[in-house]
Write a protein that holds these residues in place. Structure first.
Motif, PDB file in Angstrom:
ATOM      1  N   GLN A   1       5.142   0.767  -6.548  1.00 32.08           N
ATOM      2  CA  GLN A   1       4.213  -0.182  -7.165  1.00 32.08           C
ATOM      3  C   GLN A   1       4.835  -0.834  -8.397  1.00 32.08           C
ATOM      4  O   GLN A   1       4.679  -2.034  -8.631  1.00 32.08           O
ATOM      5  CB  GLN A   1       2.911   0.538  -7.542  1.00 32.08           C
TER       6      GLN A   1
ATOM      7  N   THR B   1       6.343   8.045  -4.190  1.00 30.69           N
ATOM      8  CA  THR B   1       6.069   6.846  -3.395  1.00 30.69           C
ATOM      9  C   THR B   1       5.361   5.790  -4.232  1.00 30.69           C
ATOM     10  O   THR B   1       5.639   4.591  -4.102  1.00 30.69           O
ATOM     11  CB  THR B   1       5.226   7.196  -2.161  1.00 30.69           C
ATOM     12  N   MET B   2       4.478   6.222  -5.101  1.00 33.42           N
ATOM     13  CA  MET B   2       3.755   5.280  -5.957  1.00 33.42           C
ATOM     14  C   MET B   2       4.712   4.494  -6.848  1.00 33.42           C
ATOM     15  O   MET B   2       4.380   3.401  -7.323  1.00 33.42           O
ATOM     16  CB  MET B   2       2.728   6.022  -6.808  1.00 33.42           C
TER      17      MET B   2
ATOM     18  N   GLU C   1       0.136   8.936  -0.655  1.00 28.08           N
ATOM     19  CA  GLU C   1       0.769  10.224  -0.912  1.00 28.08           C
ATOM     20  C   GLU C   1      -0.189  11.359  -0.589  1.00 28.08           C
ATOM     21  O   GLU C   1      -1.410  11.153  -0.542  1.00 28.08           O
ATOM     22  CB  GLU C   1       1.202  10.322  -2.384  1.00 28.08           C
TER      23      GLU C   1
ATOM     24  N   LEU D   1       0.857  -1.187   0.000  1.00 26.71           N
ATOM     25  CA  LEU D   1       0.000   0.000   0.000  1.00 26.71           C
ATOM     26  C   LEU D   1       0.892   1.236   0.000  1.00 26.71           C
ATOM     27  O   LEU D   1       1.770   1.378   0.852  1.00 26.71           O
ATOM     28  CB  LEU D   1      -0.898   0.015   1.239  1.00 26.71           C
ATOM     29  N   SER D   2       0.684   2.120  -0.966  1.00 25.90           N
ATOM     30  CA  SER D   2       1.414   3.389  -0.996  1.00 25.90           C
ATOM     31  C   SER D   2       0.418   4.533  -0.825  1.00 25.90           C
ATOM     32  O   SER D   2      -0.686   4.489  -1.369  1.00 25.90           O
ATOM     33  CB  SER D   2       2.196   3.549  -2.305  1.00 25.90           C
TER      34      SER D   2
ATOM     35  N   LYS E   1      -2.015  -5.082  -4.282  1.00 27.11           N
ATOM     36  CA  LYS E   1      -1.467  -3.729  -4.333  1.00 27.11           C
ATOM     37  C   LYS E   1      -2.591  -2.705  -4.247  1.00 27.11           C
ATOM     38  O   LYS E   1      -3.686  -2.919  -4.766  1.00 27.11           O
ATOM     39  CB  LYS E   1      -0.702  -3.502  -5.639  1.00 27.11           C
ATOM     40  N   ARG E   2      -2.262  -1.560  -3.634  1.00 27.18           N
ATOM     41  CA  ARG E   2      -3.211  -0.437  -3.614  1.00 27.18           C
ATOM     42  C   ARG E   2      -2.441   0.870  -3.455  1.00 27.18           C
ATOM     43  O   ARG E   2      -1.424   0.905  -2.759  1.00 27.18           O
ATOM     44  CB  ARG E   2      -4.227  -0.577  -2.484  1.00 27.18           C
ATOM     45  N   HIS E   3      -2.925   1.911  -4.106  1.00 33.49           N
ATOM     46  CA  HIS E   3      -2.357   3.249  -3.950  1.00 33.49           C
ATOM     47  C   HIS E   3      -3.469   4.219  -3.564  1.00 33.49           C
ATOM     48  O   HIS E   3      -4.589   4.127  -4.070  1.00 33.49           O
ATOM     49  CB  HIS E   3      -1.693   3.727  -5.241  1.00 33.49           C
ATOM     50  N   HIS E   4      -3.137   5.142  -2.651  1.00 37.06           N
ATOM     51  CA  HIS E   4      -4.112   6.147  -2.213  1.00 37.06           C
ATOM     52  C   HIS E   4      -3.483   7.530  -2.261  1.00 37.06           C
ATOM     53  O   HIS E   4      -2.413   7.755  -1.672  1.00 37.06           O
ATOM     54  CB  HIS E   4      -4.592   5.857  -0.796  1.00 37.06           C
TER      55      HIS E   4
END
Length: 358
Positions: free
Chosen positions: A310, A306-307, A294, A291-292, A321-324
């Protein structure tokens, strides 16, 4: 007002004596689980009926004490068994203990995970994100203590993406310039006498001058609150600056190696970083969730830096995986404040829970 802006060189107390677990207020105890000359593994222990996921919170060694992330620790403690990397002020570490560079930092993260045992989760905030991702060497050797999930928050994994003033400064001078101009020697009156360090107040000064208008505005608001007898609002600003002005010195070798490997040569992003001679290969990570997070308005770590993790972690399947991207917050708001509590933390909590099934 004039007397308030003074530096504090001793770590403030966390002051987390109790947390709400479900509907029950539960006492919290700070303990020392493991220690090295440069850091302490600090659990926030509590007695609860149901076991909670173990989380290692890796905090920044960047001029401030670990307590700057008090809000993060308090949030996590409600639903997790939290361990924190509590870094020691380098001016208080005798030179007989040797040096502490980036490789040593990564080693301490791995050692702490091994101490906590299999099934732990790793959460890294800001500066230590590359070092935490470098713990991917645990996956390459099939270390049973490799984390079940890896949460990276506002960290410079790839500083080539959306460069900020911090990144531009790192590239504006050769490495020798930083050593000649910001590295100093600890005076004889301290336990770490003669150790070479990067003083916390220098890094603090840099951050404050980056946002000088904002800090001036905050102190004008503080004055206005005091005039109007709005003491709760004034206290909130005072509490923030009491914490923000508490600074520690970091070992010179850690600072210079971070500038060189992370910011100038971008070794992790380019697949060229090593740890004690061993290649760091994020692609070796397979079953750890990633998980990233920002901040939309982060002027320290640009959106996308930061992403980038991934893409580096190509061995993790997309479903893990997940990005927020957190709207409306800067670097500090990613891990502290009302939006962290209401919006980002629930995502962290649910992601850990989803990956805590073994």
């Amino acid at each position: 007002m004039v007397s308030r802006p003074h530096l504090i060189h001793e770590r403030p107390a966390f002051g987390i004596d109790e947390v709400m677990v479900g509907t029950e207020l539960v006492p919290v105890r700070e303990e020392v689980a493991h220690s090295t000359p440069f850091s302490t593994l600090l659990p926030f222990a509590k007695d609860v009926d149901e076991p909670q996921p173990k989380v290692l919170l890796v905090t920044a060694l960047a001029g401030h004490f670990t307590t700057l992330q008090r809000s993060t620790v308090r949030s996590l403690s409600a639903d997790h068994n939290v361990y924190v990397t509590d870094w020691i002020n380098a001016r208080d570490v005798g030179i007989e203990h040797g040096t502490s560079g980036l490789d040593d930092y990564i080693s301490q993260v791995i050692t702490f995970l091994e101490f906590m045992g299999p099934g732990s989760h790793l959460m890294s905030v800001c500066q230590p994100c590359p070092a935490s991702l470098a713990a991917a060497v645990m996956a390459a050797t099939d270390n049973p203590a490799q984390p079940r999930s890896l949460i990276l928050m506002a960290g410079p994994v790839d500083t080539r993406v959306s460069p900020t003033k911090v990144n531009e400064l790192a590239h504006s001078r050769p490495l020798q310039w930083f050593e000649d101009n910001v590295i100093t020697t600890v005076p004889l009156r301290y336990p770490g006498a003669l150790r070479r360090v990067y003083c916390g107040f220098l890094q603090l000064s840099g951050f404050m001058f980056m946002n000088l208008e904002r800090h001036v505005k905050q102190h004008i608001e503080l004055y206005s609150h005091l005039v109007r007898a709005d003491y709760d609002e004034a206290r909130a600003i005072e509490d923030f600056y009491d914490e923000y002005l508490a600074v520690l010195d970091m070992p010179s070798e850690f600072y210079l190696q971070t500038i060189d490997r992370v910011f100038q040569r971008e070794l992790l992003a380019q697949g060229a970083l090593t740890w004690r001679g061993q290649p760091v290969e994020p692609a070796a990570i397979e079953w750890t969730g990633l998980l990233s997070i920002e901040g939309e308005k982060d002027d320290v770590c640009g959106v996308g830096q930061t992403m980038a993790a991934q893409g580096l972690c190509s061995g993790i399947r997309p479903s893990k995986k997940r990005h927020h991207l957190q709207p409306g917050v800067g670097d500090y708001g990613v891990f502290s404040g009302s939006k962290w509590e209401a919006q980002a933390y629930p995502i962290v909590r649910n992601f850990i829970a989803a990956n805590d099934l073994g």
